[in-house]
Scaffold this motif. Sequence first.
Motif, PDB file in Angstrom:
ATOM      1  N   TYR A  71     -26.396 -20.752 -48.189  1.00 17.56           N
ATOM      2  CA  TYR A  71     -26.138 -20.435 -46.779  1.00 17.56           C
ATOM      3  C   TYR A  71     -24.798 -19.729 -46.567  1.00 17.56           C
ATOM      4  O   TYR A  71     -24.485 -19.330 -45.464  1.00 17.56           O
ATOM      5  CB  TYR A  71     -26.170 -21.713 -45.924  1.00 17.56           C
ATOM      6  CG  TYR A  71     -27.559 -22.215 -45.580  1.00 17.56           C
ATOM      7  CD1 TYR A  71     -28.705 -21.574 -46.045  1.00 17.56           C
ATOM      8  CD2 TYR A  71     -27.715 -23.345 -44.765  1.00 17.56           C
ATOM      9  CE1 TYR A  71     -29.972 -22.060 -45.717  1.00 17.56           C
ATOM     10  CE2 TYR A  71     -28.977 -23.826 -44.431  1.00 17.56           C
ATOM     11  CZ  TYR A  71     -30.101 -23.181 -44.919  1.00 17.56           C
ATOM     12  OH  TYR A  71     -31.343 -23.659 -44.589  1.00 17.56           O
ATOM     13  N   ARG A  72     -24.008 -19.601 -47.631  1.00 15.34           N
ATOM     14  CA  ARG A  72     -22.738 -18.889 -47.462  1.00 15.34           C
ATOM     15  C   ARG A  72     -22.918 -17.383 -47.541  1.00 15.34           C
ATOM     16  O   ARG A  72     -21.956 -16.629 -47.403  1.00 15.34           O
ATOM     17  CB  ARG A  72     -21.696 -19.376 -48.487  1.00 15.34           C
ATOM     18  CG  ARG A  72     -21.141 -20.748 -48.149  1.00 15.34           C
ATOM     19  CD  ARG A  72     -19.787 -21.023 -48.766  1.00 15.34           C
ATOM     20  NE  ARG A  72     -19.802 -21.116 -50.219  1.00 15.34           N
ATOM     21  CZ  ARG A  72     -20.114 -22.212 -50.898  1.00 15.34           C
ATOM     22  NH1 ARG A  72     -20.428 -23.320 -50.256  1.00 15.34           N
ATOM     23  NH2 ARG A  72     -20.087 -22.206 -52.218  1.00 15.34           N
ATOM     24  N   SER A  73     -24.159 -16.926 -47.795  1.00 10.53           N
ATOM     25  CA  SER A  73     -24.387 -15.483 -47.705  1.00 10.53           C
ATOM     26  C   SER A  73     -25.646 -15.235 -46.895  1.00 10.53           C
ATOM     27  O   SER A  73     -26.583 -16.030 -46.929  1.00 10.53           O
ATOM     28  CB  SER A  73     -24.483 -14.859 -49.090  1.00 10.53           C
ATOM     29  OG  SER A  73     -25.409 -15.572 -49.857  1.00 10.53           O
ATOM     30  N   ALA A  74     -25.633 -14.133 -46.155  1.00 10.46           N
ATOM     31  CA  ALA A  74     -26.726 -13.800 -45.245  1.00 10.46           C
ATOM     32  C   ALA A  74     -27.637 -12.765 -45.890  1.00 10.46           C
ATOM     33  O   ALA A  74     -27.269 -12.137 -46.882  1.00 10.46           O
ATOM     34  CB  ALA A  74     -26.139 -13.262 -43.948  1.00 10.46           C
ATOM     35  N   PRO A  75     -28.840 -12.554 -45.336  1.00 11.21           N
ATOM     36  CA  PRO A  75     -29.675 -11.449 -45.815  1.00 11.21           C
ATOM     37  C   PRO A  75     -28.966 -10.107 -45.576  1.00 11.21           C
ATOM     38  O   PRO A  75     -28.183  -9.985 -44.630  1.00 11.21           O
ATOM     39  CB  PRO A  75     -30.930 -11.540 -44.945  1.00 11.21           C
ATOM     40  CG  PRO A  75     -30.908 -12.874 -44.300  1.00 11.21           C
ATOM     41  CD  PRO A  75     -29.474 -13.309 -44.252  1.00 11.21           C
ATOM     42  N   ILE A  76     -29.274  -9.138 -46.434  1.00 15.43           N
ATOM     43  CA  ILE A  76     -28.575  -7.850 -46.406  1.00 15.43           C
ATOM     44  C   ILE A  76     -28.647  -7.172 -45.031  1.00 15.43           C
ATOM     45  O   ILE A  76     -27.693  -6.536 -44.601  1.00 15.43           O
ATOM     46  CB  ILE A  76     -29.151  -6.938 -47.524  1.00 15.43           C
ATOM     47  CG1 ILE A  76     -28.314  -5.670 -47.694  1.00 15.43           C
ATOM     48  CG2 ILE A  76     -30.572  -6.553 -47.291  1.00 15.43           C
ATOM     49  CD1 ILE A  76     -27.258  -5.833 -48.705  1.00 15.43           C
ATOM     50  N   GLU A  77     -29.769  -7.352 -44.310  1.00 16.08           N
ATOM     51  CA  GLU A  77     -29.910  -6.741 -42.981  1.00 16.08           C
ATOM     52  C   GLU A  77     -28.773  -7.178 -42.074  1.00 16.08           C
ATOM     53  O   GLU A  77     -28.369  -6.437 -41.189  1.00 16.08           O
ATOM     54  CB  GLU A  77     -31.240  -7.161 -42.308  1.00 16.08           C
ATOM     55  CG  GLU A  77     -32.495  -6.608 -42.922  1.00 16.08           C
ATOM     56  CD  GLU A  77     -33.042  -7.511 -44.022  1.00 16.08           C
ATOM     57  OE1 GLU A  77     -32.296  -8.378 -44.542  1.00 16.08           O
ATOM     58  OE2 GLU A  77     -34.227  -7.350 -44.373  1.00 16.08           O
TER      59      GLU A  77
END
Length: 576
Positions: free
Chosen positions: A391-397
Amino acid sequence: MNLLPFGDLPQFAPRRFVPDPINWDRWEEISPLFDRLETKATQCATSAEFEHWLLDWSELNAALDEEGSKRYIAMTCHTDNPEAEKAYLYFVEQIEPQLKPRQFKLSEIYLAHGLRGHLAKTRYEVFDRDTQVHVELFRPENVPLETDETRLGQQYQKLSGSLTVTFCGEEKTLIQMGRYLEEPDRALRQDAWELVANRRLQEVDTFEEIFDQLVKLREQIAKNAGFPNYLEYAFRARRRFDYTPADCRAFHDAIEQEIMPVLRELQAERRRQLNLPALRPWDLAVDPLNRPPLRPFEHADHLINRTQDIFTKLDHSLADGFAKMQQFHLLDLDNRKGKAPGGYQSTLAEARLPFIFMNAVGLQRDVETMLHEAGHAFHALASQNEDLYSYRSAPIEFCEVASMSMELLGGEHLEEFYSMPEANRARRDHLEGIVKFFPWMATIDAFQHWIYSHPGHSRVERTGAWLELIERFGDAVDWTGHEAVRAHLWHRQLHLFLHPFYYVEYGIAQLGALRVWANSKLNKAKAIEDYQRALALGGSRPLPDLFGAAGCPFDFSVRTVKPLVELVRSELAKLN
Ligand SMILES: [Zn+2]
């Protein structure tokens, strides 16, 4: 010897599962940690224990991720150091492949666990559906096919990188030739452009052959995983839960309808300014008023100080974040011998701190890259308090909303680098770049939709589909005499070969960034507050929620595109 630009970083939280220290070169030390996770899962009796288990797994993932990042950073900062390269390759080739089956096993254990249904739904829904796809798509028979796919991708990169031309008596790579397209001397530009285009044309059959093989492999991969075609497989594999191929097609339509007229206007203006009867392919990158390139700074220190001043003007917590990066030496920006080309932001997943790598040489492009990568860095800082690693990184969009918004928000204060007319010129170039990007993105995306929904197509049919699209999103450029080049322009788009379907993300994110910018024109403090709140969510919520928190609709139809294009158009008019 420490090959990293930074020293010891403060620990975000002490380790409680992974031994400290641990030797990451020794699989014998890593593999027992997976054994322990497998055993521990069976011992969880309450959902609190199960959540604790997820955090142990998170801690291991973050530690592994940070190790990989550090080795990558050391290598790119010292390409001339064989030890750094060896350490990185050892990790990628010897450790990472052994991790894959172990991670897969843990995903399976999670999905089959009796306590999975007891976890709080809103908290775990994103993690749950991602893990499901991880397990659902895995097919052992696809592993060798994916290896073949990677090998073909490398062939494409090797071929593209090896192409050179002799220009003014010197051998030059095609990338090096790019700068001649900015030269005021039109005959020189034409020579340079034609030389490169003809060099690529000599390789047309090789590029087509590589691509034919890739398409065949991808169709087989989709079939093995039980999908009717690669289009549907790719949407699932890229975890596109929140939009469909039909949404992408509506996006293409909106671009055709709303953005193409603006692009044609801009090109007509360029043609008038250059005083030409028609724009040719070599007239698109030169400054239309033949001015020399902008010179925003001399040294990387100036870049850092002036960028710091921009963030101070925007928001104190952004300014504090950037100051912290300076304090811990997390910015390596100057171009020097031994550094790999390009720029990137990398997150040190265990310290939960961002690092920015660049090769700044004093161009406006560097200022844009700095703001862009700082946006990614702010994302990493904002989601620092999230304990679940994924959860510390989001989808590229959405990651690109963080970075592209910062280009626009920071762009409001370019006077830190320039006089006002120069700042306006830089802002104008930036907005024009955004207008130009959308049709190209739509062309590439629509082309992939066509390719992967027409299994068994021939090369002639593929070229036909490409030409139709390039007509549809065509600019006002005269290609007479270079029809064959135009018919194969897509050969230069690396994503088609290496990362199928990965491109529309940039278009979706650019819409979000334009909306954040539009919001900031109404209420700057609120727009930045929303932006930071959305960044702080990391990847814990689905895309529509992330966009919503940032004050952007998650929609890419005419309804969203039209008002944003109007904003760009009116801003461009002000910058004249
Ligand atoms: Zn980016």
